[in-house]
Scaffold this active site. Structure first.
Site, PDB file in Angstrom:
ATOM      1  N   GLY A   1       6.651   3.829   4.338  1.00  0.00           N
ATOM      2  CA  GLY A   1       6.771   4.930   5.274  1.00  0.00           C
ATOM      3  C   GLY A   1       8.197   5.056   5.762  1.00  0.00           C
ATOM      4  N   GLY A   2       8.365   5.933   6.736  1.00  0.00           N
ATOM      5  CA  GLY A   2       9.698   6.221   7.249  1.00  0.00           C
ATOM      6  C   GLY A   2      10.406   5.012   7.794  1.00  0.00           C
TER       7      GLY A   2
ATOM      8  N   LEU B   1       0.831  -1.206   0.000  1.00  0.00           N
ATOM      9  CA  LEU B   1       0.000   0.000   0.000  1.00  0.00           C
ATOM     10  C   LEU B   1       0.860   1.247   0.000  1.00  0.00           C
ATOM     11  CD1 LEU B   1      -2.721  -0.974   2.632  1.00  0.00           C
ATOM     12  CD2 LEU B   1      -3.011  -0.807   0.176  1.00  0.00           C
TER      13      LEU B   1
ATOM     14  N   ASP C   1       3.783  13.822  14.921  1.00  0.00           N
ATOM     15  CA  ASP C   1       4.006  13.725  13.471  1.00  0.00           C
ATOM     16  C   ASP C   1       2.692  13.902  12.710  1.00  0.00           C
ATOM     17  OD1 ASP C   1       5.617  13.594  11.278  1.00  0.00           O
ATOM     18  OD2 ASP C   1       5.758  11.413  11.239  1.00  0.00           O
TER      19      ASP C   1
END
Ligand SMILES: *[C@@H]1O[C@H](CO)[C@@H](O)[C@H](O)[C@H]1NC(C)=O
Ligand SMILES: *[C@@H]1O[C@H](CO)[C@@H](O)[C@H](O)[C@H]1NC(C)=O
Ligand SMILES: *[C@@H]1O[C@H](CO)[C@@H](O)[C@H](O)[C@H]1NC(C)=O
Ligand SMILES: *[C@@H]1O[C@H](CO)[C@@H](O)[C@H](O)[C@H]1NC(C)=O
Ligand SMILES: *[C@@H]1O[C@H](CO)[C@@H](O)[C@H](O)[C@H]1NC(C)=O
Ligand SMILES: *[C@@H]1O[C@H](CO)[C@@H](O)[C@H](O)[C@H]1NC(C)=O
Ligand SMILES: *[C@@H]1O[C@H](CO)[C@@H](O)[C@H](O)[C@H]1NC(C)=O
Length: 671
Positions: free
Chosen positions: A350-351, A347, A475
């Site tokens: 990320g980080g 999908l 965040d």
């Protein structure tokens, strides 16, 4: 390396030792032919030579007479035939090929014998009828100490057998048993190769023979001895060999090949085997120690390789202690649910990990696989499980489970069909974490945008004020806002989130700056601290983004705030044209100008450079609900000053402001 391999290695070594042990306790040799170098392995008396690839037991020379000779040839190592101590007799097999070539007629002379004796010396005057076995003195006496299987080619005296016969002689030239070969196909004096096999077993001596070249099956039984207790006549150790003689009648007595194998019955105190009893245990000990060393190294390596598994030993404790921990899943189940983390189910990235779609218990889920290389991975994992896992709010992404197995850190969330908010805000391509994703072409209506802002505000208010422990998200950004099928906003990605144990603590100290540039409050770069106010600042940026459909600002220029959305909107606000900042893709007729202006001003208020002037999330909610007017915002963006001046008044709920600067609280799991 694998353990079974090690076991195999040990077994092979033990088998090797057993084989070498049996080899030592066995006498066996095989001369398929005889060469000069084989003299090293043989004891040849003066008259015997290796010549023409054979042992010439009596001379084969044209230069001189070959009359009246006798000769003996032995294998150079003795053989233990019997043991008094053990009351045991050995058994052996031997096969050899003879060639007896008569040189005189009729039938040549005298003969050849296979002998066992402890005395390798050739008796004097043993030529002629004596066959090199005995002489006139020793004949028939026990001093002779010899067993002979004679292959006689000549009837030398009255008691002797017919010209072509086999006999068994003990200490005498007279046979205790003999057999003529007249009825066999074996003709000793034919000058052809004759193959003989002698077996001694169970006190019985058996002699088999055939003309060489014939098949094994054609070996005929030439002679079988009656029970013969060799220990009655021979020394315990004997030499094995051949003797032969000539007389007035001559022949060439050749042995062309010789094979022997016998079971040895060595005594324990046998000196020749002493080294075996010393060496073998040493070798075994060395192998065992070697094996242990190898095993130890293997075990060390294995342990080392498994180290990362134990790298987070307390991970489960940390999670279990947190109340209302979400469900723990088996790795096997999650792997299956995501099609073994198939790239088709990816999908996003990320980080600190990759997110996959999966089908778990017939429910669609999103699985975040925390990167193994991420140094922060474990902390973020624990943060996420312990914070979001125990929180339940309709505007928070629900964490349904987690898994920590085989170094895999996995988080299972409810699946968000519409993906993240950023895809809808920015029509163009999106920069983020080195991946380029397609922006979503369909844009959000004003109503949806308002509801998204409202949803995020509710989630943040819940985190800051609504739950037992205050949680800082740290965040907040468009890509961390997920949309469900009805475009309801849900705040996700709690990887940087921190709980604050006591309500009177308002910030979390960090040793490194965490968050996303563009969303970070100016004071963050000075204090490195996360506070309620820094979350509010990020929320303010998000509000401006949602309304304007613009990026927060230069993502990589942390200090270049002049390019940011905050400056841009504030500038328009100063010119009283703030409504002009609204996303051009929104249809004029669906926008309520005063509502847009109210939200934009609220966003600016949240982005106030002075943290003390930012509204609390509670106030934000009241404004969004129309219960309060938007906070007053100066027409020009105030200059950022530090330390920030406290406001002259203070909101009742906001407990973050004490005596001019943000008070320094006890540090809490600094990162
Ligand atoms: C061989 O020895 C016999 C006696 O044992 C003797 O009569 C004969 O002459 C000898 N032959 C030769 C060729 O020396
Ligand atoms: C030796 O063994 C044989 C049978 O193999 C037996 O008949 C004999 O009595 C034994 N002798 C001694 C001294 O043990
Ligand atoms: C001798 O040969 C026979 C038949 O091949 C075999 O059964 C026996 O074990 C052998 N004996 C030795 C000592 O090799
Ligand atoms: C028989 O041989 C032995 C030993 O080799 C020797 O001492 C003896 O004199 C010989 N006898 C005759 C009759 O040559
Ligand atoms: C053995 O062979 C020799 C030489 O070929 C021959 O003279 C003799 O008659 C043969 N003996 C028997 C018993 O067949
Ligand atoms: C062979 O003879 C020896 C010595 O006389 C005796 O001790 C042994 O028992 C005998 N073996 C057999 C099998 O008769
Ligand atoms: C050997 O031949 C010689 C003559 O050459 C003869 O005197 C002698 O008796 C013969 N010896 C035997 C054992 O036949």
């Amino acid at each position: 390396m694998q353990l079974p391999l090690l076991v195999k290695y040990q077994l092979a070594a033990i088998i090797f030792i057993i084989i070498s042990l049996t080899k030592v306790t066995c006498l066996s040799f095989n001369f398929s032919t005889f060469e000069r170098k084989d003299e090293d392995h043989l004891l040849l008396n003066n008259n015997s030579k290796i010549f023409s690839s054979a042992i010439q037991v009596t001379p084969d020379t044209r230069a001189q007479s070959i009359h009246n000779y006798s000769g003996r040839a032995f294998y150079n190592k003795p053989y233990k035939l019997w043991s008094q101590k053990k009351n045991q007799t050995a058994s052996f097999n031997t096969t050899f090929v003879l060639n007896i070539d008569p040189q005189t007629t009729p039938a040549g002379g005298e003969g050849l014998a296979f002998i066992l004796t402890s005395d390798t010396n050739l008796p004097e005057n043993s030529s002629g009828e004596w066959l090199g076995i005995v002489n006139a003195t020793s004949n028939g006496t026990s001093q002779a100490g010899i067993l002979a299987v004679e292959f006689d080619t000549r009837n030398s005296f009255s008691q002797d057998g017919p010209d072509n016969h086999v006999g068994i002689n003990i200490n005498s030239i007279n046979s205790i048993k003999q057999a003529p070969l007249i009825n066999t196909r074996v003709n000793l004096s034919s000058g052809e190769h004759v193959k003989i096999h002698i077996q001694y077993f169970n006190d019985t001596l058996s002699v088999f023979g055939a003309m060489d070249g014939a098949s094994e099956e054609s070996m005929e039984t030439l002679l079988v001895s009656p029970p013969l207790n060799l220990s009655n006549y021979l020394q315990e150790e004997v030499y094995l060999g051949f003797s032969a003689s000539t007389s007035n009648y001559t022949q060439l007595n050749c042995v062309r090949s010789w094979e022997f194998s016998g079971v040895d019955i060595a005594d324990d105190d046998n000196k020749s085997l002493l080294w075996v009893y010393i060496t073998v245990p040493i070798v075994i000990v060395i192998i065992i120690i070697g094996g242990m060393v190898v095993f130890f190294l293997y075990w060390q390596r294995k342990r080392h390789m498994e180290m990362p598994e134990d790298a987070y030993p307390r991970i489960e404790d940390q999670i279990q202690y947190s109340s209302m921990a979400p469900k723990k899943f088996e790795l096997r189940k999650i792997t299956k649910a995501t099609g073994e983390f198939s790239p088709q189910n990816k999908l996003g990235e990320g980080g600190f990990g990759t997110v996959y779609k999966g089908l778990l218990d017939n429910k669609e889920v999103a699985v975040k696989r925390v990167s193994k290389n991420s140094r922060q991975g474990k902390q973020e994992f624990v943060a996420e499980v312990t914070t979001i896992g125990s929180l339940h709010h309709r505007n928070l992404v629900k964490l349904t489970g987690w898994c920590y197995e085989k170094r895999e850190l996995l988080l299972v969330y409810e699946f968000m069909p519409k993906g993240s908010l950023d895809k809808y805000l920015f029509g163009d391509k999106i920069f983020g974490n080195n991946t380029l994703e397609e922006g979503c072409s369909s844009t959000l209506t004003w109503e949806t945008r308002h509801s998204v802002i409202h949803g995020v505000a509710q989630a943040l208010d819940y985190l800051h004020n609504g739950c037992e422990k205050r949680v800082l998200h740290r965040d907040i950004k468009a890509s961390n806002i997920m949309l469900d099928s009805d475009y309801n906003a849900k705040l996700g990605d709690f990887g940087l989130a921190r709980t604050i144990q006591q309500r009177n603590e308002t910030h979390h100290s960090t040793k490194e700056i965490a968050g996303t540039p563009g969303y970070m409050a100016p004071e963050t770069f000075l204090t490195g601290r996360a506070t309620v106010e820094t979350d509010v600042y990020a929320f303010g940026v998000l509000v401006l983004e949602v309304v304007c459909g613009r990026r927060p600002g230069s993502v990589y220029a942390q200090d270049d705030y002049k390019n940011s959305i905050v400056y841009w909107v504030w500038d328009l606000y100063g010119k009283e044209k703030v409504v002009g900042a609204v996303d051009a893709r929104l249809k004029k007729e669906e926008i309520k100008e005063e509502e847009v202006e109210c939200v934009l001003v609220l966003g600016l208020a949240c982005c106030h450079p002075n943290p003390h002037h930012r509204p609390s999330m509670r106030t934000v909610l009241q404004v969004l609900n129309g219960e309060a007017p938007p906070p007053e915002v100066p027409m020009e963006r105030p200059v950022f000053m530090w330390p920030a001046m406290p406001p002259s008044f203070k909101e009742a709920e906001d407990n973050s402001l004490i005596q001019g600067t943000l008070t320094h609280f006890t540090e809490f799991t600094g990162r």
